[in-house]
Design an enzyme around this catalytic site. Structure first.
Site, PDB file in Angstrom:
ATOM      1  N   GLY A  42       0.840  -1.188   0.000  1.00  0.00           N
ATOM      2  CA  GLY A  42       0.000   0.000   0.000  1.00  0.00           C
ATOM      3  C   GLY A  42       0.877   1.240   0.000  1.00  0.00           C
ATOM      4  N   GLN A  51       3.461   9.966   0.808  1.00  0.00           N
ATOM      5  CA  GLN A  51       4.716   9.210   0.930  1.00  0.00           C
ATOM      6  C   GLN A  51       5.637   9.417  -0.266  1.00  0.00           C
ATOM      7  OE1 GLN A  51       2.522   5.355   2.006  1.00  0.00           O
ATOM      8  NE2 GLN A  51       4.424   5.233   3.166  1.00  0.00           N
ATOM      9  N   CYS A  98       5.675   0.222   7.646  1.00  0.00           N
ATOM     10  CA  CYS A  98       5.366   1.330   6.745  1.00  0.00           C
ATOM     11  C   CYS A  98       6.603   1.652   5.915  1.00  0.00           C
ATOM     12  CB  CYS A  98       4.963   2.548   7.577  1.00  0.00           C
ATOM     13  SG  CYS A  98       4.594   3.994   6.577  1.00  0.00           S
ATOM     14  N   LEU A  99       6.416   1.864   4.611  1.00  0.00           N
ATOM     15  CA  LEU A  99       7.555   2.169   3.736  1.00  0.00           C
ATOM     16  C   LEU A  99       8.243   3.471   4.139  1.00  0.00           C
ATOM     17  CD1 LEU A  99       6.128   1.220   0.213  1.00  0.00           C
ATOM     18  CD2 LEU A  99       7.752  -0.085   1.597  1.00  0.00           C
ATOM     19  N   HIS A 138      -4.604   1.916   7.143  1.00  0.00           N
ATOM     20  CA  HIS A 138      -3.250   2.472   7.283  1.00  0.00           C
ATOM     21  C   HIS A 138      -3.036   3.600   6.258  1.00  0.00           C
ATOM     22  CE1 HIS A 138       1.267   1.852   7.880  1.00  0.00           C
ATOM     23  NE2 HIS A 138       1.225   2.556   6.762  1.00  0.00           N
ATOM     24  N   GLU A 139      -3.461   3.368   5.013  1.00  0.00           N
ATOM     25  CA  GLU A 139      -3.229   4.373   3.960  1.00  0.00           C
ATOM     26  C   GLU A 139      -4.131   5.596   4.138  1.00  0.00           C
ATOM     27  OE1 GLU A 139      -0.552   3.894   2.536  1.00  0.00           O
ATOM     28  OE2 GLU A 139      -0.399   1.753   2.936  1.00  0.00           O
ATOM     29  N   HIS A 150      -2.538   7.856   6.503  1.00  0.00           N
ATOM     30  CA  HIS A 150      -1.496   8.687   5.880  1.00  0.00           C
ATOM     31  C   HIS A 150      -2.086   9.980   5.314  1.00  0.00           C
ATOM     32  CE1 HIS A 150       2.338   6.631   5.970  1.00  0.00           C
ATOM     33  NE2 HIS A 150       1.827   5.490   5.535  1.00  0.00           N
TER      34      HIS A 150
HETATM   35 NI    NI Z   1       2.617   3.582   5.630  1.00  0.00          NI
END
Ligand code: NI
Length: 166
Positions: free
Chosen positions: A38, A43, A86-87, A128-129, A132
């Site tokens: 995701g 991000q 998380c990236l 989660h997204e 963000h």
């Molecule tokens: Ni994330």
């Protein structure tokens, strides 16, 4: 983490144009390169309400979606606790409590309304997204004590990365 764009509530998308579709393509590419499941536009430094999810590797054939201006319209009372990463915070992972099932409304990149219901991992990634897009990162969803431990580990990881880059 540390970039203010990740802490800024993202702007609603008003134009469903080629720029938006290019952003979505770019986000899928970036996510696949990073082997993520995701990704949200902040991000990649773009403060707009756009997210992509692709769980096809995990054998959920329908769980590939790009959502614009998504809103969670319903969350199940049943919750589930699973480790999350998380990236934007590489190396950190923590167990996060999320609703098991959610309903989400938004638009596809062409501007058509989308309504979907997701459960299990798909529901978790979507929550989660969407977080963000509101400037929320997963360490915000744990107890203050656990958050302090996560931040300590993050500082250590950053220091190690900086040292090995010299
Ligand atoms: Ni994330």
């Amino acid at each position: 983490m540390g970039d203010p764009v990740l802490r800024t509530p993202a702007q609603e998308v008003e134009r469903f144009d080629e720029d938006l579709r290019a952003l979505v393509r770019d986000m899928f590419e970036t996510m696949h390169e990073a082997e993520g499941i995701g990704l949200a536009a902040p991000q990649v430094g773009v403060s707009r309400r756009v997210l992509v999810v692709d769980l096809r590797r995990d054998e959920e054939p329908d769980a590939r979606v790009a959502l614009v201006n998504p809103t969670v319209t319903w969350r199940s009372k049943d919750t589930d606790k699973q480790p999350e990463g998380c990236l934007s915070i590489p190396g950190l992972e923590e167990v996060i409590e999320r609703a098991c099932t959610v309903r989400i409304e938004g638009y596809d990149p062409e501007g058509h309304p989308v309504e979907l219901e997701a459960d299990e991992l798909y529901a978790r990634v979507l929550q989660h997204e969407v977080d963000h897009l509101d400037g929320i990162l997963f360490p915000d969803r744990v107890t203050p004590l656990k958050r302090r431990m996560l931040m300590k580990k993050w500082k250590k990881l950053r220091a190690e990365a900086a040292a090995s880059a010299k």
